[in-house]
Write a protein that holds these residues in place. Sequence first.
Motif, PDB file in Angstrom:
ATOM      1  N   VAL A  64      74.043  14.493  82.892  1.00 28.67           N
ATOM      2  CA  VAL A  64      73.118  13.843  81.981  1.00 28.67           C
ATOM      3  C   VAL A  64      73.671  13.965  80.569  1.00 28.67           C
ATOM      4  O   VAL A  64      74.180  15.018  80.182  1.00 28.67           O
ATOM      5  CB  VAL A  64      71.720  14.503  82.043  1.00 28.67           C
ATOM      6  N   LYS A  65      73.565  12.880  79.785  1.00 30.59           N
ATOM      7  CA  LYS A  65      74.027  12.903  78.393  1.00 30.59           C
ATOM      8  C   LYS A  65      72.841  13.184  77.476  1.00 30.59           C
ATOM      9  O   LYS A  65      71.799  12.539  77.589  1.00 30.59           O
ATOM     10  CB  LYS A  65      74.670  11.565  78.028  1.00 30.59           C
ATOM     11  N   PHE A  66      72.985  14.160  76.588  1.00 30.63           N
ATOM     12  CA  PHE A  66      71.946  14.564  75.650  1.00 30.63           C
ATOM     13  C   PHE A  66      72.497  14.645  74.244  1.00 30.63           C
ATOM     14  O   PHE A  66      73.706  14.831  74.050  1.00 30.63           O
ATOM     15  CB  PHE A  66      71.419  15.975  75.996  1.00 30.63           C
ATOM     16  N   GLU A  67      71.622  14.562  73.279  1.00 34.29           N
ATOM     17  CA  GLU A  67      71.975  14.867  71.895  1.00 34.29           C
ATOM     18  C   GLU A  67      72.059  16.386  71.770  1.00 34.29           C
ATOM     19  O   GLU A  67      71.291  17.103  72.404  1.00 34.29           O
ATOM     20  CB  GLU A  67      70.906  14.344  70.927  1.00 34.29           C
ATOM     21  N   ARG A  68      72.962  16.862  70.961  1.00 35.57           N
ATOM     22  CA  ARG A  68      73.068  18.317  70.764  1.00 35.57           C
ATOM     23  C   ARG A  68      71.782  18.894  70.188  1.00 35.57           C
ATOM     24  O   ARG A  68      71.414  20.020  70.483  1.00 35.57           O
ATOM     25  CB  ARG A  68      74.223  18.651  69.818  1.00 35.57           C
ATOM     26  N   SER A  69      71.101  18.099  69.375  1.00 33.43           N
ATOM     27  CA  SER A  69      69.861  18.582  68.768  1.00 33.43           C
ATOM     28  C   SER A  69      68.748  18.762  69.799  1.00 33.43           C
ATOM     29  O   SER A  69      67.746  19.404  69.518  1.00 33.43           O
ATOM     30  CB  SER A  69      69.412  17.620  67.674  1.00 33.43           C
ATOM     31  N   ALA A  70      68.903  18.227  71.008  1.00 34.04           N
ATOM     32  CA  ALA A  70      67.892  18.369  72.061  1.00 34.04           C
ATOM     33  C   ALA A  70      68.031  19.677  72.823  1.00 34.04           C
ATOM     34  O   ALA A  70      67.207  19.992  73.667  1.00 34.04           O
ATOM     35  CB  ALA A  70      67.984  17.197  73.028  1.00 34.04           C
TER      36      ALA A  70
END
Length: 99
Positions: free
Chosen positions: A76-82
């Motif tokens: 899964v691809k996420f934003e680092r801030s998540a």
Amino acid sequence: MGEGGIGGLLPFVLMFVVVYFFMIAPQMKRAKKEKKFAAELKRGDKVITKSGLHGKILELNDKDGSCVIETMSGKVKFERSAISMEMSTKLNAPAVVKK
């Protein structure tokens, strides 16, 4: 302006100082720590996202600030801030052994 001008302004100045030291400054400090945490993430780190997803970092993309996390069901691809600094730190903390 007489004596009442400065005396009337003093409570507002004191109130702002109190609000700054008890609310604004700690929030800025926490945001700075979270930004540093996100910047120091590396491949292989076990993380927990703010939505509660557990996984291991496979890829980091500095261009768009994202990362690919491997979970039990896939990638899964996420934003680092998540990624949750608080929960991920607890996950990677050494276990305390009670005697």
